[in-house]
Design a protein around this motif. Structure first.
Motif, PDB file in Angstrom:
ATOM      1  N   THR A   1      12.804   0.552  -3.620  1.00  0.00           N
ATOM      2  CA  THR A   1      12.498   0.345  -2.207  1.00  0.00           C
ATOM      3  C   THR A   1      13.758   0.560  -1.386  1.00  0.00           C
ATOM      4  O   THR A   1      14.777   1.014  -1.907  1.00  0.00           O
ATOM      5  CB  THR A   1      11.909  -1.059  -1.965  1.00  0.00           C
ATOM      6  OG1 THR A   1      11.399  -1.124  -0.624  1.00  0.00           O
ATOM      7  CG2 THR A   1      12.949  -2.134  -2.144  1.00  0.00           C
TER       8      THR A   1
ATOM      9  N   HIS B   1       6.717   3.883  -4.161  1.00  0.00           N
ATOM     10  CA  HIS B   1       6.393   2.986  -3.058  1.00  0.00           C
ATOM     11  C   HIS B   1       6.934   3.523  -1.750  1.00  0.00           C
ATOM     12  O   HIS B   1       7.797   4.401  -1.718  1.00  0.00           O
ATOM     13  CB  HIS B   1       7.023   1.601  -3.306  1.00  0.00           C
ATOM     14  CG  HIS B   1       6.247   0.772  -4.282  1.00  0.00           C
ATOM     15  ND1 HIS B   1       6.646  -0.479  -4.698  1.00  0.00           N
ATOM     16  CD2 HIS B   1       5.083   1.004  -4.950  1.00  0.00           C
ATOM     17  CE1 HIS B   1       5.780  -0.977  -5.544  1.00  0.00           C
ATOM     18  NE2 HIS B   1       4.825  -0.079  -5.728  1.00  0.00           N
TER      19      HIS B   1
ATOM     20  N   ALA C   1       8.699  -4.290   0.472  1.00  0.00           N
ATOM     21  CA  ALA C   1       7.696  -4.004  -0.562  1.00  0.00           C
ATOM     22  C   ALA C   1       7.160  -5.252  -1.247  1.00  0.00           C
ATOM     23  O   ALA C   1       6.787  -5.193  -2.420  1.00  0.00           O
ATOM     24  CB  ALA C   1       8.295  -3.059  -1.597  1.00  0.00           C
TER      25      ALA C   1
END
Length: 877
Positions: free
Chosen positions: A377, A340, A270
């Motif tokens: 993440t 995300h 990420a």
């Protein structure tokens, strides 16, 4: 125990001076030293920090100190007036020319710099480019931002209430959730002799690799394209997060990752924010290269690299004879401010839904919530470690309820070797293994070595230490490491779930592994990887595999990496794909190259192809008249007028194993997590708990590991040792805490406590090999092991040590203050109240003072105490 003990000390060492004719052993499976190590140890390795093009400028970021606030105004005038400032960017500037960053769920619009509102401490608000990083940092300090602060949402359980909405345009803090029911769960719980319900917490942790996120971006004004050097992980898969944000087609945005990256473990998936901002800045500066590398505070505070934080509620249905009838898990997963990529780590535990246990009736339920924290993440294990921890804790508590040896309770519920390959309720399939024998093997090993006079588990020693307040214990647990993730299921949360039932198997699209090679005029082999490495030893493995396939020495092979434009889209090294996918690709590439070279030689000699054969690194005529070495063949091919279609160049795409196996049709069609290999580990960490201080010391860590065929035992051992070290950190010390106001409490290594060498005990590691029937070489992969299994194992051993005190590790990490509080709370509640005394004389309840010290827990989903009381009534009956 089936399979020989394997390790670097027992692996054959290839003789680099031996001729191909004399070579009889296989390089694959040997402990060949990593080819990467020489350049790393001699300082020749090049990292992102080392890349500095001529005229390169440097970027710094202004990050907010507010967890939740409206941006009233941004004054950049002083920054723009600074003589060494080349560029200032804010969110409004990006909106004029670029696009939001892709999110893991639809409906979100996140920009590389905050626009209108900030949602976590450390979120970038402005970017400054200057002549060097020091100046850029000074210029950042001159930017003035006015905020109107808002109430933060910090507790994930509070986020469920939607009282304060973080994303008003989305309208909820719970953007995703799903319930999976397999079998007859309600009947299983109604019919079971006992129902046990508990809550467990898994703290927010991550990999914090030695090298932070970094990028050097350069815009090509002539070709209107970008060249981006960065240490992003899975660069051929997640490059869309960069080129879509820039608004360019993928062929005009090249991501190039160095051969050496200082760690990732998923956390650098990420860093696209940095790639985009540096690329935008270079474009605004007419192609001047721009560089940015996080400092450690930025990485820990707002680097988009935190990982799983979960609150669990678990129910177990078990009969008095120890048979587990049903499992019911629900958790709330705190994803921070933005969903995300990858949100699907909430789903990966479905691939090991019941761990090593044979349980038919299972409910798996989750809610993904957003809070005012750094975005989550991936991290080694991808959501599996907390799931296995929660399962093993409630199994421990069941053993206490039933007054059974926890190891025996586990063993009697294991999937047996006769059931292999075994389909678990969520349709994933365990390929091979003998779990009961593995547990017995390690238990015998530990007892043989430690249950003697003076041994760590000597009963007299244990009793003596208890008198000093030091409690020892060991627990035997077995855990599955799912490997070789597919890609088709990973967009389930962005799919129309109602339509999945009608989905056809032909709709499934899996990503193969790409490998290519060419023969040089010097007679060497150049191989090209599409998968980037972050320390797993890709170059070594491909060297070994191709040396065997092409029957040459490893010294004749050089392995390089492709950028995101030259390489096809790949799933990369995620979820231990490397060993399995690269071994299959190398086998296919070797066969293709040999066929090509036989064709080329037959054309050169003017004979039929069946008159020639490839053997020992050359092509020879079967009549024995002549041979063509690799250098000869490369020369013939180069001068033969074939152009780019040379026969000394070949590529191969190895299909994902599950994609060609009908056994996985149901899982693939339904977008369930598909992991066709099941490596496993049995662990027995011996721990000692100081009840006066709460400190936990791991005296020795016994482990038996099985990853199928070991392609390189040295790499296997290294991955396992590193993973166990990370698991120790997760179990005992690491956590990204936040206070009630949303301020991060771990922004330096004084606060975020990663394990050092003094925290990692002696590791007694044994191996077995049960090759996978699904993969080309029998390999299963082992890249996520250790981190997946060690936390649950350590927590279980703490439970065993503190069983006389009734303590259960209901929160990870088990830090000294928490352990001390657990012991104190159990000791202070040892004097029963009148009501508790009455309970003790009658039917057993699910209260906190029951034998084993298990604590009751309200249902967070619905019903609260009323629901919990219903479960207690059911158990009493």
């Amino acid at each position: 125990m089936s399979g020989a003990e394997t390790g670097p000390e027992s692996a054959p060492e290839p003789d680099a001076d031996a001729s191909a004719d004399e070579r009889s052993e296989s390089f694959t499976g040997s402990g060949l030293e990593r080819v990467e190590d020489h350049r790393i140890l001699t300082g020749e390795a090049e990292y992102i920090h080392d890349i500095a093009p001529e005229g390169c400028l440097h970027m710094a970021l202004l990050r907010t100190t507010h967890p939740h606030a409206e941006i009233e105004s941004i004054d950049t005038s002083a920054a723009e007036d600074h003589p060494d400032c080349e560029l200032v960017l804010i969110g409004a500037d990006l909106q004029e020319e670029y696009h939001p960053m892709p999110c893991g769920l639809p409906g979100f619009e996140e920009w590389s710099l905050a626009v209108d509102r900030v949602r976590f401490v450390g979120e970038p608000v402005a970017a400054v480019v200057a002549t060097d990083r020091y100046v850029a940092e000074d210029v950042v300090d001159s930017i003035g931002v006015e905020y109107e602060t808002l109430d933060p949402v910090v507790d994930p359980r509070d986020a469920l209430d939607d009282e304060t909405i973080i994303h008003e345009d989305v309208g909820t803090n719970v953007p995703d959730g799903e319930e999976f029911v397999f079998g007859d769960v309600d009947d299983a719980f109604a019919d079971a002799d006992r129902v046990i319900e508990r809550e467990y917490s898994w703290g927010r942790i991550s990999g914090v690799p030695l090298e932070t996120g970094g990028v050097v971006a350069e815009y090509d004004t002539e070709n209107d394209s970008f060249a981006i050097d960065c240490n992003i992980q899975l660069h051929t898969l997640v490059d869309d997060t960069v080129y879509e944000t820039l608004g360019y087609p993928p062929e005009r945005v090249s991501l190039d990752v160095p051969a050496d990256v200082g760690g990732s473990f998923g956390t650098k998936i990420a860093i696209h924010r940095y790639c985009c901002l540096a690329a935008m800045a270079s474009q605004q500066l007419d192609g001047t290269p721009v560089k940015f590398v996080e400092d450690r505070v930025e990485n820990l505070q707002g680097g988009d690299m935190h990982s799983t934080q979960r609150e669990y509620e678990v129910r177990l249905a078990v009969d008095d004879d120890g048979t587990i009838q049903g499992l019911d898990t629900w958790f709330v997963d705190d994803f921070g401010a933005w969903p995300h990529y990858p949100v699907n780590q909430a789903l990966k535990p479905l691939s090991v839904l019941t761990d090593a246990y044979d349980i038919s009736h299972v409910r798996y339920d989750y809610d993904l919530v957003l809070t005012n924290k750094t975005s989550q993440t991936a991290y080694r294990g991808f959501g599996v470690p907390p799931h296995l921890y929660a399962i093993e804790m409630i199994v421990d508590e069941a053993a206490r309820e039933l007054d059974l040896d926890p190891a025996e309770l586990r063993r009697m519920n294991f999937v047996t070797p006769e059931q292999m390959p075994h389909e678990i309720p969520s349709h994933n399939i365990y390929d091979s293994g003998d779990y009961p024998a593995a547990l017995d093997h390690l238990r015998d090993r530990v007892e043989e070595r430690e249950a003697i006079d003076g041994g760590l588990l000597d009963p007299d020693t244990i009793e003596e230490r208890r008198e000093e307040g030091l409690y020892r214990g060991v627990s035997y647990t077995l855990h599955i490491e799912p490997g070789v993730s597919g890609s088709d299921w990973t967009d389930r949360q962005r799919s129309d779930r109602d339509a999945l039932a009608e989905r056809d198997r032909e709709d499934v699209a899996e990503l193969p592994e790409h490998l290519r090679a060419e023969i040089t005029r010097e007679g060497t082999v150049r191989a090209f990887l599409a998968t980037d490495s972050s320390g797993q030893g890709h170059q070594t493995i491909v060297t070994q595999l191709l040396a065997d396939e092409l029957e040459v020495l490893p010294s004749a092979i050089e392995v390089e990496y492709l950028d995101s434009v030259a390489a096809p889209t790949e799933y990369g090294s995620a979820a231990s794909r490397m060993a399995v996918m690269l071994s299959g690709a190398a086998q296919g590439l070797g066969a293709t190259m040999k066929e090509n070279l036989e064709t080329l030689a037959a054309e050169e000699w003017g004979v039929d192809e069946d008159a020639v054969q490839y053997r020992d690194g050359v092509v020879e005529r079967r009549d024995g008249d002549s041979i063509l070495e690799l250098a000869d063949l490369a020369e013939v091919d180069a001068t033969g007028g074939r152009g780019s279609d040379r026969l000394t160049r070949a590529s191969y795409d190895y299909e994902h194993p599950a994609a060609v196996l009908s056994k996985f049709d149901e899982a693939l069609a339904g977008k369930f997590p598909v992991y066709p290999t099941a490596a496993f580990a049995v662990n027995a960490p011996i721990v000692e708990v100081d009840t006066r201080t709460g400190e936990v010391e791991i005296l020795k860590f016994y482990t038996l590991r099985d990853c199928g065929t070991q392609l390189n035992p040295v790499i296997v051992e290294g991955q396992a040792h590193g993973g166990i070290a990370q698991g120790i950190g997760a179990a005992l010390m690491e956590e990204f805490g936040y206070d009630e106001s949303g301020q991060p409490q771990a922004v330096t290594f004084f606060d975020y406590l990663s394990p050092s060498i003094s925290d990692v005990p002696e590791i007694d590691m044994d191996h077995s090999e049960t090759p996978s029937p699904f993969t080309a070489t029998g390999a299963k992969g082992t890249g996520e092991g250790g981190m997946i299994d060690a936390p649950a194992s350590i927590a279980s051993s703490i439970n065993r040590a503190l069983e006389p005190l009734g303590v259960v590790v209901d929160r990870i990490p088990a830090t000294p203050n928490r352990v001390h509080d657990w012991v104190r709370d159990e000791q202070s509640s040892s004097e029963p109240t009148t009501a508790e005394s009455e309970d003790a004389t009658g039917a057993e309840t699910d209260g906190g003072e029951r034998a084993g010290g298990a604590r009751s827990s309200p249902d967070l989903r619905s019903g609260g105490d009323e629901q919990a009381e219903g479960l207690r009534t059911l158990e009493d009956e």
